[in-house]
Design a protein around this motif. Structure first.
Motif, PDB file in Angstrom:
ATOM      1  N   VAL A 388      -8.543  -7.915  -7.370  1.00 26.68           N
ATOM      2  CA  VAL A 388      -7.844  -6.909  -6.570  1.00 26.68           C
ATOM      3  C   VAL A 388      -6.566  -6.471  -7.277  1.00 26.68           C
ATOM      4  O   VAL A 388      -6.220  -5.280  -7.322  1.00 26.68           O
ATOM      5  CB  VAL A 388      -7.549  -7.459  -5.165  1.00 26.68           C
ATOM      6  CG1 VAL A 388      -6.602  -6.522  -4.413  1.00 26.68           C
ATOM      7  CG2 VAL A 388      -8.845  -7.633  -4.382  1.00 26.68           C
ATOM      8  N   ASP A 389      -5.823  -7.442  -7.846  1.00 27.72           N
ATOM      9  CA  ASP A 389      -4.586  -7.124  -8.553  1.00 27.72           C
ATOM     10  C   ASP A 389      -4.872  -6.198  -9.748  1.00 27.72           C
ATOM     11  O   ASP A 389      -4.173  -5.197  -9.970  1.00 27.72           O
ATOM     12  CB  ASP A 389      -3.931  -8.421  -9.018  1.00 27.72           C
ATOM     13  CG  ASP A 389      -2.632  -8.159  -9.766  1.00 27.72           C
ATOM     14  OD1 ASP A 389      -1.835  -7.329  -9.281  1.00 27.72           O
ATOM     15  OD2 ASP A 389      -2.431  -8.763 -10.835  1.00 27.72           O
ATOM     16  N   ALA A 390      -5.912  -6.519 -10.536  1.00 29.22           N
ATOM     17  CA  ALA A 390      -6.252  -5.695 -11.703  1.00 29.22           C
ATOM     18  C   ALA A 390      -6.700  -4.298 -11.287  1.00 29.22           C
ATOM     19  O   ALA A 390      -6.334  -3.290 -11.919  1.00 29.22           O
ATOM     20  CB  ALA A 390      -7.344  -6.379 -12.520  1.00 29.22           C
ATOM     21  N   PHE A 391      -7.484  -4.223 -10.222  1.00 29.08           N
ATOM     22  CA  PHE A 391      -7.964  -2.923  -9.751  1.00 29.08           C
ATOM     23  C   PHE A 391      -6.794  -2.066  -9.277  1.00 29.08           C
ATOM     24  O   PHE A 391      -6.728  -0.861  -9.565  1.00 29.08           O
ATOM     25  CB  PHE A 391      -8.971  -3.118  -8.627  1.00 29.08           C
ATOM     26  CG  PHE A 391      -9.578  -1.839  -8.125  1.00 29.08           C
ATOM     27  CD1 PHE A 391     -10.653  -1.270  -8.773  1.00 29.08           C
ATOM     28  CD2 PHE A 391      -9.052  -1.183  -7.013  1.00 29.08           C
ATOM     29  CE1 PHE A 391     -11.212  -0.079  -8.319  1.00 29.08           C
ATOM     30  CE2 PHE A 391      -9.600   0.001  -6.557  1.00 29.08           C
ATOM     31  CZ  PHE A 391     -10.685   0.551  -7.221  1.00 29.08           C
ATOM     32  N   ALA A 392      -5.848  -2.654  -8.558  1.00 28.48           N
ATOM     33  CA  ALA A 392      -4.698  -1.911  -8.056  1.00 28.48           C
ATOM     34  C   ALA A 392      -3.834  -1.404  -9.204  1.00 28.48           C
ATOM     35  O   ALA A 392      -3.352  -0.262  -9.189  1.00 28.48           O
ATOM     36  CB  ALA A 392      -3.882  -2.790  -7.112  1.00 28.48           C
TER      37      ALA A 392
END
Length: 657
Positions: A388-392
């Motif tokens: 989720v962090d990488a996608f954001a």
């Protein structure tokens, strides 16, 4: 009596008999002439009336036939003479016919149709043989078209007529050529007072940009009709979502595969309570030709339930009713909907219980107007948290993401998919929020795109799957629309004026080379015009009165073109800019003094169509930089500019002998 006559001399009797015979023959001749005249008149009149020539009248005088009247034209006159000549001998006809004076020939209607596609340019139409000053004739129009497609020959089917050009012809033709330049697949029809443009754009955004540029270039006195079509977008998934609740009926997303389908869907929605004026996107990717049939059936079901939502995501249909709907009504409506849906559709109908508990687990994301995103809430494990962090960071920028999530192993199945789908939808907005819970996904916010609401709906519908509950509350803000916020040509011209007030361009004396000291002005102008689309500016070059008039005009033209090239080299849109050299014709100071001559040597930026600027409020101008240690006040040599456009023009030649 007879005996007395017999007593008369023989000679006298003979003379008397001869006289009586003459009188008798004269009477017979007169009677024959009257008969011939009458018959000739009747025969001629009958023939003329039978041929529709009531305008001709026949009058006989003995053997002569006199024709009188006014023929509509010379051809009709000859027809009448030939017709009468077939009735009586032509030698008997006396022609007294008149002919209606010929009406003066009307000027032809000048028009040019320009077609441009991947195969080249075709020019068809009728042009004035000699246009007004500054206008284009047939040769210059062909040259302008050839410059647009130098690798392909222009098909020239133009003709010229020796009539004066209408008043607005030059303006209309200039607008048509400008449109042909920026529209690579187009048909441009030019008349004296009207320009019609039909073209194809690559996308909806390009369509809006082209329309803005063309409207900005439209001159006064010329009407402009623009019809630019963009290809239909591919909608994946093909989504329609219709809601009816206490706030009324509305579409979160609406897609149709044809104009007929869109009309049917909007009509069904209006019957269900949707206000007039709603839109529905026509796109590609429909799962079945019977899409409109299924969509109208779903909308009808929502209208009967009064408080419900139907979502079509490709062939998956989800009908979600509010807890206030009775089970009996819900069962009946669902049964009717199943029967009405085409076989390709799969229906998932849900009626939540009134006492459904809301789970405590949730994930939130807040997107600020500055683009900063704050992620809070729960995620299943460290791997999902990292994903989720990488996608954001990939969606919003690595430096703009703040993560404050915690881990929870008891989250429902599919939680990461809900979170990632919500973040992808949130990335379409200017600012907003995301809420993910066990029973719903909710996206709220504001966008500068009119298609953002439908885009969010398509993402959630496609990623969450059939039967998933989600809510979209996205509004459009015109101030955030990059196209709606484009500066006007007047604002762009004002920016140019502000830049030119700070410093003047200078040129090497006698040439069109911009000096290095003032070349940075071009960079400042490029920055001022960065968001301006095709500003219709005239770059006007002026000189002092020294040298020949023709040489000064050529030099001012070369200097104006040098400024235009400097802007073009800095990625300024110069498609609507023109360089015009006026030479010494428009002085703003006394050419008798060196100070006045330097003031007259200038470049002006003038917005096309604007009122002329007085000398007291003249736009910022550029002047020649006087060469140090030299006095050119007595220089009377010819001002000569190069014949061809060059970045570094030729040096000024020696004085003409």
């Amino acid at each position: 009596m007879p005996q007395r006559l017999l007593r008369l001399p023989t000679n006298l009797l003979a003379a008397l008999a001869f006289g009586l015979a003459g009188v008798f023959m004269l009477g017979v001749a007169l009677l024959a002439a009257l008969v011939i005249e009458s018959r000739s008149d009747r025969a001629i009149t009958k023939a003329l009336h039978g041929a529709g020539m009531e305008w001709a009248t026949s009058t006989s005088d003995g053997l002569q036939v006199h024709l009188t009247g006014t023929a509509p034209d010379e051809r009709a006159r000859f027809r009448a003479l030939n017709l009468v000549g077939s009735v009586v001998d032509a030698s008997r006809i006396r022609d007294s016919l008149d002919v209606t004076p010929a009406v003066a020939l009307a000027a032809p209607r000048f028009s040019v149709e320009m077609l441009r596609n991947d195969d080249g340019i075709q020019l068809i139409g009728l042009m004035p043989e000699k246009p007004e000053e500054g206008g284009m004739d047939e040769t210059s129009l062909v040259e302008a078209a050839t410059a647009l497609t130098p690798d392909m020959e222009v098909s020239n089917l133009l003709e010229a007529a020796a009539w004066p050009a209408p008043e607005t012809w030059n303006k209309a033709l200039t607008l048509g050529v400008s449109a042909l330049k920026i529209l690579k697949r187009s048909k441009v029809s030019v008349a004296a007072d009207r320009v019609e443009i039909t073209a194809i754009a690559e996308s909806e955004s390009e369509k809006r940009r082209l329309e803005a540029a063309l409207n900005a270039a439209k001159p006064d006195g010329v009407s402009l009709l623009i019809e630019i079509s963009a290809p239909r977008p591919v909608l994946t998934p093909f989504t329609l979502r219709f809601i009816k609740d206490g706030s009324g009926a509305r579409f979160d997303a609406c897609a149709a595969d044809s104009v007929r389908a869109r009309t049917a869907i909007l009509r069904a929605a209006e019957v269900a309570g949707l206000p007039e004026g709603a839109s529905c996107t026509i796109g590609l990717g429909v799962p079945t030709p019977r899409w409109a049939e299924g969509a109208t059936a779903g909308i009808k079901a929502v209208a009967e339930l009064e408080n419900a939502t139907v979502t079509f995501s490709d062939a998956d249909v989800t009908l979600l009713a509010d807890a206030s709907v009775s089970q009996e009504l819900f069962d009946r409506v669902v049964g009717e909907l199943r029967a009405a849906l085409p076989p390709v559709f799969s229906l998932n109908a849900q009626l939540p219980k009134k006492d459904v508990a809301q789970g405590p687990a949730e994930f939130t994301a807040k997107l600020s107007p500055e683009g900063r995103v704050e992620l809070r809430g729960r995620l299943p494990d460290e791997m999902q948290q990292a994903a989720v962090d990488a996608f954001a960071r990939a969606s919003f920028g690595a430096s703009k993401v703040y993560v404050a999530t915690r881990l929870d192993n008891d989250l429902p199945d599919g939680w990461p998919v809900r979170v990632l789908a919500g973040l992808e939808a949130l990335a379409l907005l200017h600012d907003g929020s995301l809420l993910v819970r066990a029973d719903t996904v909710e996206v709220k916010g504001v966008s500068g795109s009119q298609d953002a609401r439908a885009g969010v709906t398509r993402i959630l519908s496609g990623k969450l799957g059939q039967g998933a509950t989600f809510r979209v509350d996205v509004s459009y803000n015109k101030e955030l629309d990059p196209f709606a916020a484009l500066p006007t040509p007047q604002e762009c011209a004002a920016r140019v004026s502000e830049v030119m007030k700070s410093q003047k361009f200078t040129f090497t004396p006698g040439s069109a080379e911009i000096t290095s000291e003032t070349l940075p002005i071009a960079a400042k102008l490029a920055e001022a015009l960065k968001n301006c689309v095709a500003v219709p500016l005239e770059i006007a070059g002026h000189t002092d009165s020294q040298g020949s008039e023709s040489g000064n005009k050529a030099l001012s033209q070369a200097r104006a073109e040098a400024v235009l090239l400097a802007l073009q080299g800095r990625r300024v849109d110069v498609s609507q800019m023109t360089a015009v050299g006026y030479g010494e014709a428009v002085p703003i100071a006394d050419n008798g003094t060196e100070a006045g001559r330097e003031e007259n040597r200038r470049i002006e930026f003038v917005l096309k169509g604007a009122a002329p600027v007085s000398a007291d409020a003249a736009p910022a101008a550029v002047a020649d930089a006087p060469a140090e240690g030299h006095d050119f006040s007595n220089d009377t040599s010819a001002s000569v500019a190069p014949r061809e456009k060059t970045i570094r023009p030729k040096p000024r030649p020696a004085a003409a002998e």
